[in-house]
Design a protein around this motif. Structure first.
Motif, PDB file in Angstrom:
ATOM      1  N   ALA A 181     -26.283   2.201  30.335  1.00  0.00           N
ATOM      2  CA  ALA A 181     -27.364   1.454  29.690  1.00  0.00           C
ATOM      3  C   ALA A 181     -27.213  -0.046  29.924  1.00  0.00           C
ATOM      4  CB  ALA A 181     -27.386   1.754  28.192  1.00  0.00           C
ATOM      5  N   SER A 182     -25.956  -0.495  30.054  1.00  0.00           N
ATOM      6  CA  SER A 182     -25.717  -1.923  30.283  1.00  0.00           C
ATOM      7  C   SER A 182     -25.786  -2.277  31.760  1.00  0.00           C
ATOM      8  CB  SER A 182     -24.336  -2.330  29.759  1.00  0.00           C
ATOM      9  OG  SER A 182     -24.068  -1.730  28.522  1.00  0.00           O
ATOM     10  N   GLY A 183     -25.965  -1.269  32.598  1.00  0.00           N
ATOM     11  CA  GLY A 183     -26.041  -1.550  34.031  1.00  0.00           C
ATOM     12  C   GLY A 183     -24.698  -1.853  34.672  1.00  0.00           C
ATOM     13  N   VAL A 184     -23.592  -1.463  34.013  1.00  0.00           N
ATOM     14  CA  VAL A 184     -22.256  -1.728  34.571  1.00  0.00           C
ATOM     15  C   VAL A 184     -21.881  -0.579  35.512  1.00  0.00           C
ATOM     16  CG1 VAL A 184     -19.818  -2.042  34.011  1.00  0.00           C
ATOM     17  CG2 VAL A 184     -21.577  -2.943  32.482  1.00  0.00           C
ATOM     18  N   PRO A 185     -21.492  -0.889  36.750  1.00  0.00           N
ATOM     19  CA  PRO A 185     -21.103   0.183  37.671  1.00  0.00           C
ATOM     20  C   PRO A 185     -19.865   0.926  37.152  1.00  0.00           C
ATOM     21  CG  PRO A 185     -21.328  -1.924  38.834  1.00  0.00           C
ATOM     22  CD  PRO A 185     -21.386  -2.225  37.370  1.00  0.00           C
ATOM     23  N   VAL A 186     -19.909   2.245  37.251  1.00  0.00           N
ATOM     24  CA  VAL A 186     -18.819   3.091  36.772  1.00  0.00           C
ATOM     25  C   VAL A 186     -18.431   4.071  37.863  1.00  0.00           C
ATOM     26  CG1 VAL A 186     -18.109   4.801  35.050  1.00  0.00           C
ATOM     27  CG2 VAL A 186     -19.733   3.006  34.417  1.00  0.00           C
ATOM     28  N   VAL A 187     -17.131   4.222  38.095  1.00  0.00           N
ATOM     29  CA  VAL A 187     -16.641   5.330  38.916  1.00  0.00           C
ATOM     30  C   VAL A 187     -15.733   6.157  38.035  1.00  0.00           C
ATOM     31  CG1 VAL A 187     -15.113   5.974  40.820  1.00  0.00           C
ATOM     32  CG2 VAL A 187     -16.873   4.250  41.170  1.00  0.00           C
ATOM     33  N   ARG A 188     -16.035   7.447  37.979  1.00  0.00           N
ATOM     34  CA  ARG A 188     -15.248   8.357  37.156  1.00  0.00           C
ATOM     35  C   ARG A 188     -14.592   9.354  38.094  1.00  0.00           C
ATOM     36  NH1 ARG A 188     -17.761  11.676  32.026  1.00  0.00           N
ATOM     37  NH2 ARG A 188     -16.265  13.372  31.982  1.00  0.00           N
ATOM     38  N   LEU A 189     -13.304   9.526  37.950  1.00  0.00           N
ATOM     39  CA  LEU A 189     -12.641  10.493  38.826  1.00  0.00           C
ATOM     40  C   LEU A 189     -11.481  11.142  38.103  1.00  0.00           C
ATOM     41  CD1 LEU A 189      -9.691   9.428  40.153  1.00  0.00           C
ATOM     42  CD2 LEU A 189     -11.224   7.878  41.339  1.00  0.00           C
ATOM     43  N   ASP A 190     -11.134  12.335  38.587  1.00  0.00           N
ATOM     44  CA  ASP A 190      -9.991  13.055  38.040  1.00  0.00           C
ATOM     45  C   ASP A 190      -8.879  13.065  39.087  1.00  0.00           C
ATOM     46  OD1 ASP A 190      -8.151  14.684  36.896  1.00  0.00           O
ATOM     47  OD2 ASP A 190      -9.527  16.360  36.507  1.00  0.00           O
ATOM     48  N   PRO A 191      -7.716  12.471  38.764  1.00  0.00           N
ATOM     49  CA  PRO A 191      -6.612  12.459  39.726  1.00  0.00           C
ATOM     50  C   PRO A 191      -6.238  13.857  40.233  1.00  0.00           C
ATOM     51  CG  PRO A 191      -6.151  10.951  37.925  1.00  0.00           C
ATOM     52  CD  PRO A 191      -7.396  11.696  37.544  1.00  0.00           C
ATOM     53  N   ALA A 192      -6.591  14.900  39.475  1.00  0.00           N
ATOM     54  CA  ALA A 192      -6.311  16.264  39.941  1.00  0.00           C
ATOM     55  C   ALA A 192      -7.022  16.549  41.258  1.00  0.00           C
ATOM     56  CB  ALA A 192      -6.741  17.280  38.881  1.00  0.00           C
ATOM     57  N   ASP A 193      -8.105  15.793  41.553  1.00  0.00           N
ATOM     58  CA  ASP A 193      -8.883  16.018  42.773  1.00  0.00           C
ATOM     59  C   ASP A 193      -8.364  15.237  43.973  1.00  0.00           C
ATOM     60  OD1 ASP A 193     -10.744  17.854  41.724  1.00  0.00           O
ATOM     61  OD2 ASP A 193     -11.855  16.223  40.768  1.00  0.00           O
ATOM     62  N   LEU A 194      -7.238  14.542  43.805  1.00  0.00           N
ATOM     63  CA  LEU A 194      -6.618  13.819  44.932  1.00  0.00           C
ATOM     64  C   LEU A 194      -5.416  14.622  45.414  1.00  0.00           C
ATOM     65  CD1 LEU A 194      -6.141  11.206  46.679  1.00  0.00           C
ATOM     66  CD2 LEU A 194      -4.578  10.474  44.874  1.00  0.00           C
ATOM     67  N   PRO A 195      -5.327  14.999  46.688  1.00  0.00           N
ATOM     68  CA  PRO A 195      -6.329  14.838  47.742  1.00  0.00           C
ATOM     69  C   PRO A 195      -7.380  15.932  47.649  1.00  0.00           C
ATOM     70  CG  PRO A 195      -4.403  15.935  48.617  1.00  0.00           C
ATOM     71  CD  PRO A 195      -4.104  15.645  47.161  1.00  0.00           C
ATOM     72  N   GLY A 196      -8.566  15.622  48.173  1.00  0.00           N
ATOM     73  CA  GLY A 196      -9.674  16.570  48.132  1.00  0.00           C
ATOM     74  C   GLY A 196     -10.943  15.800  47.847  1.00  0.00           C
ATOM     75  N   ALA A 197     -11.567  16.062  46.700  1.00  0.00           N
ATOM     76  CA  ALA A 197     -12.798  15.353  46.362  1.00  0.00           C
ATOM     77  C   ALA A 197     -12.540  13.861  46.144  1.00  0.00           C
ATOM     78  CB  ALA A 197     -13.426  15.965  45.111  1.00  0.00           C
ATOM     79  N   VAL A 198     -11.285  13.506  45.864  1.00  0.00           N
ATOM     80  CA  VAL A 198     -10.915  12.096  45.729  1.00  0.00           C
ATOM     81  C   VAL A 198     -10.028  11.713  46.916  1.00  0.00           C
ATOM     82  CG1 VAL A 198      -9.603  10.423  44.355  1.00  0.00           C
ATOM     83  CG2 VAL A 198     -11.096  12.091  43.214  1.00  0.00           C
ATOM     84  N   ALA A 199     -10.304  10.552  47.498  1.00  0.00           N
ATOM     85  CA  ALA A 199      -9.488  10.054  48.608  1.00  0.00           C
ATOM     86  C   ALA A 199      -9.183   8.587  48.346  1.00  0.00           C
ATOM     87  CB  ALA A 199     -10.226  10.220  49.937  1.00  0.00           C
ATOM     88  N   LEU A 200      -8.134   8.094  48.984  1.00  0.00           N
ATOM     89  CA  LEU A 200      -7.785   6.685  48.808  1.00  0.00           C
ATOM     90  C   LEU A 200      -7.198   6.127  50.085  1.00  0.00           C
ATOM     91  CD1 LEU A 200      -4.513   6.761  48.704  1.00  0.00           C
ATOM     92  CD2 LEU A 200      -4.819   7.162  46.282  1.00  0.00           C
ATOM     93  N   SER A 201      -7.208   4.812  50.163  1.00  0.00           N
ATOM     94  CA  SER A 201      -6.614   4.135  51.300  1.00  0.00           C
ATOM     95  C   SER A 201      -6.267   2.716  50.890  1.00  0.00           C
ATOM     96  CB  SER A 201      -7.605   4.110  52.479  1.00  0.00           C
ATOM     97  OG  SER A 201      -6.925   3.903  53.686  1.00  0.00           O
TER      98      SER A 201
END
Lengths: 324, 324
Positions: B23-43
């Motif tokens: 509602a405030s227009g603040v960008p949000v990323v929600r992720l579950d560390p259980a999904d790394l590696p897989g649906a979540v990736a990092l570099s």
């Protein structure tokens, strides 16, 4: 004021330090948390705004407020030698022991929070950069394409475990290895991978820091061009060496930032004499360096533990001292 | 600047906060560390003294330097949903994710080190004392004789788990219980035990603190004289109440000392109106309080996460910001 050493029974490195403490007449209590409850007992009372706590080990009773310093050397897991061990009892015993010690005013080598944080290799690399230590170009990634592009920019690479685990932990004995030029990086998607530009080294450096004292040792690289010093041939000895002043300043900043009283730094020295930061192990062994170089590391540890602790208590203590 | 929420998929409390952030227009990323590696990736790349890192989740890429705040809500264990999970992969993934995030300048609710420390009940009691909060007389002991003497001084006692574990963890569902007058304390030798003077309470207090905001709720004690509010009958509702100024000052000091941005305090209110400190849960639920009292707790969490973060970055970050 007593020095408390948390370690297992068979620990010759702790023995070396205890010899020095005994020679100085400093009271020492050594105990293994695995013996709580059992050979180790504790009690702490919170009454009328004050705390009074005691530890008992081998028949000796020591007041928690009378602890000068705590050396977290190689403690066993609490309650593992209890008559009826369980995960629940381990949790209860661990919280009781470390919860009380965390509220004390003793100085820690190293504080458990600082120790835990210091094990994060990605955090180490960032802190080293911020302190001005040269860090070889490094990529930690689970994106195969990022790995491919990095390998194009830095064709001579090594791969390491991200968690920086050491061969002392048998299930995680993954030595640093060179990456073949034709490597297919698609497997990177199945687990974050640490790639680092290989430093063409002429020597390995082990810098052991105890409080303000820095003791550096150097081992000339062998013909075999081995990458991981931990697997190198033992025929080249470690020799004491000087710490370049810029490195000393950066390393002091690193330990302040990391809130560590003890750290064992590994560097690779290149042909220009530059020391490249590889890692800082907050629980790194020092016995082998002391034996080969004759550097008085155990003595330095004993001196730090025995000193009256004029330096301000680390703020990771939180509940110790006055609240900021 | 983005808000990062680490939590599992089914988390209605996080959903409530995300609604406010959206509602405030603040960008949000929600992720579950259980999904790394897989649906979540990092570099993350460490080159020429600088760090550039990214996280990817649900097809969205976010820069680690672009994180405003990190809410550690109910994250899964890293790599547990990987195609081929193992302890080793969990360790590698955990170190990669948290190691990079720990090096960021984002504000944490709550920082993992502060959160871990805050779970130690003996440390909580000491910090509460030091901040001037009334703490019921408490003994944590594995000495039967100490327990007997304490029970003579304070005949009306309750016993609790030292680790303060909650019924949410099924294997540790140990409610607070009254101690019978003829209790034999010899079993205390088999596990550290927490005994506490029972507060004759007229109400339970839940004080939820989000940054500087304090939201207190009060629940009148029932006829049954139940000891553990978590097991109390649900027919008495929670109602919003005022925080006494002295408590507010002490609680603010507690959270500063504990380096926590969020804390859920449990107090017992006695017949004189005194709030006795029982515990501070750094990950305490607030949904049930918000539903019953209408207090805007989720909104307060969203506001804290979205705020530009003018307050100094907590020093538990260590590698973040300039090195002190």
């Amino acid at each position: 004021m007593t020095v408390l050493i948390l370690t297992c029974e068979e620990d010759v490195t702790a023995d070396m330090v205890v010899v020095h403490l005994n020679a100085s007449g400093v009271p020492v209590v050594r105990l293994d948390p695995a013996d709580l409850p059992g050979a180790v007992a504790l009690s702490g009372e919170y009454v009328h705004g004050a705390f009074r706590g005691h530890l008992q080990s081998a028949g000796r009773l020591v007041s928690i407020s009378g602890l000068r310093s705590i050396w977290v050397r190689r403690p066993g897991t609490p309650a593992t030698r209890a008559p009826d061990p369980s995960d629940w009892l381990t949790e209860e015993s661990s919280q009781a022991l470390y919860g009380m010690l965390r509220g004390s005013d003793a100085r820690w080598m190293n504080h458990p929070d600082a120790a835990r944080r210091a094990r994060h290799k990605p955090w180490q690399l960032r802190l080293a950069q911020r302190c001005g230590l040269p860090v070889p170009a490094t990529l930690i990634t689970s994106f195969p394409q990022a790995a491919r592009e990095f390998a194009e920019r830095y064709p001579d690479l090594v791969v390491k475990p991200v968690s920086g685990a050491h061969p002392q932990d048998p299930p995680r004995a993954v030595p640093t290895s060179r990456v073949a030029p034709d490597t297919d990086f698609s497997a990177v998607a199945f687990g974050p991978t640490l790639l680092q530009r290989r430093v063409a080294k002429r020597a390995d450096i082990r810098l052991t820091v105890v409080g303000e004292r820095m003791l550096a040792a150097r081992k000339t690289a062998g013909e075999a061009d081995e990458v991981d010093v931990r697997f190198a041939s033992p025929d080249v000895p470690w020799q004491a060496t000087e710490v370049p002043p810029r490195v000393a300043t950066a390393v002091a900043a690193y330990l302040r930032g990391a809130e560590l009283a003890y750290g064992a730094f590994d560097f690779a020295e290149d042909a220009d004499g530059t020391w490249w930061f590889l890692e800082c192990n907050q629980s790194g062994q020092f016995g082998f360096v002391e034996v080969e170089t004759g550097q008085p590391i155990a003595r330095a540890v004993a001196d730090w533990l025995a000193s009256p602790g004029t330096e301000p208590s680390s703020h990771v203590n939180g509940a110790s001292g006055t609240v900021r």
